[in-house]
Design an enzyme around this catalytic site. Structure first.
Site, PDB file in Angstrom:
ATOM      1  N   HIS A  56       1.003   5.358   1.116  1.00 30.12           N
ATOM      2  CA  HIS A  56       0.442   6.489   1.848  1.00 30.12           C
ATOM      3  C   HIS A  56       0.336   7.608   1.253  1.00 30.12           C
ATOM      4  O   HIS A  56       1.581   8.155   0.810  1.00 30.12           O
ATOM      5  CB  HIS A  56       1.135   6.701   3.126  1.00 30.12           C
ATOM      6  CG  HIS A  56       1.254   5.355   4.136  1.00 30.12           C
ATOM      7  ND1 HIS A  56       0.374   5.485   5.344  1.00 30.12           N
ATOM      8  CD2 HIS A  56       1.936   4.433   4.200  1.00 30.12           C
ATOM      9  CE1 HIS A  56       0.764   4.324   6.027  1.00 30.12           C
ATOM     10  NE2 HIS A  56       1.469   3.751   5.373  1.00 30.12           N
ATOM     11  N   HIS A  90       0.807  -0.972  -0.044  1.00 29.73           N
ATOM     12  CA  HIS A  90      -0.120  -0.149   0.057  1.00 29.73           C
ATOM     13  C   HIS A  90       0.719   1.310  -0.014  1.00 29.73           C
ATOM     14  O   HIS A  90       2.053   1.138   0.459  1.00 29.73           O
ATOM     15  CB  HIS A  90      -0.923  -0.150   1.316  1.00 29.73           C
ATOM     16  CG  HIS A  90      -0.304   0.169   2.488  1.00 29.73           C
ATOM     17  ND1 HIS A  90       0.333  -1.292   3.154  1.00 29.73           N
ATOM     18  CD2 HIS A  90       0.060   0.934   3.464  1.00 29.73           C
ATOM     19  CE1 HIS A  90       0.694  -0.868   4.335  1.00 29.73           C
ATOM     20  NE2 HIS A  90       0.596   0.331   4.427  1.00 29.73           N
TER      21      HIS A  90
END
Length: 116
Positions: A104, A102
């Site tokens: 940010h 992932h």
């Protein structure tokens, strides 16, 4: 890579766990971080499960470009184009707390360097 039934982000992708989704399409979901480190803090998560950045292969190059293009689009949509930070942590030692790749996307405040 297949989804992992116990993976927190795979469960969010499947809508088994509620989240504040800000964007979704066939490949990606982006949602607000539950422990934001900036006024705008969104996680951009591939729907396909990768444990971490090291799981990516040469054939994922175009996909990675799409990931960054989406981050730019979301920065504009979220009105943080005056300055934002993209962070991808790899492994626990670097701060990765969920074993699903992932990114940010953070903005809405000034950032310092080095980040820590």
């Amino acid at each position: 890579m297949a989804e992992i039934k116990s993976c927190l982000f795979c469960r969010i992708v499947k809508k088994e766990i509620p989240s504040a989704i800000v964007y979704e399409d066939a490949e990606w979901v982006a949602f607000k971080d539950i422990h934001p480190q900036a006024p705008v803090h969104v996680l951009i998560v591939p729907k396909k499960h990768f444990d971490d950045h090291l799981a990516l292969k040469d054939e994922d190059r175009n996909w990675i470009g799409g990931w960054h293009a989406l981050a730019s689009r979301l920065a504009k949509d979220l009105k943080i184009e005056d300055g934002f930070r993209l962070v991808v942590n790899c492994k626990e030692r670097a701060g990765q707390t969920v074993n699903h790749l992932h990114m940010h996307l953070m903005g809405g405040r000034d950032f310092s360097w080095p980040p820590g």
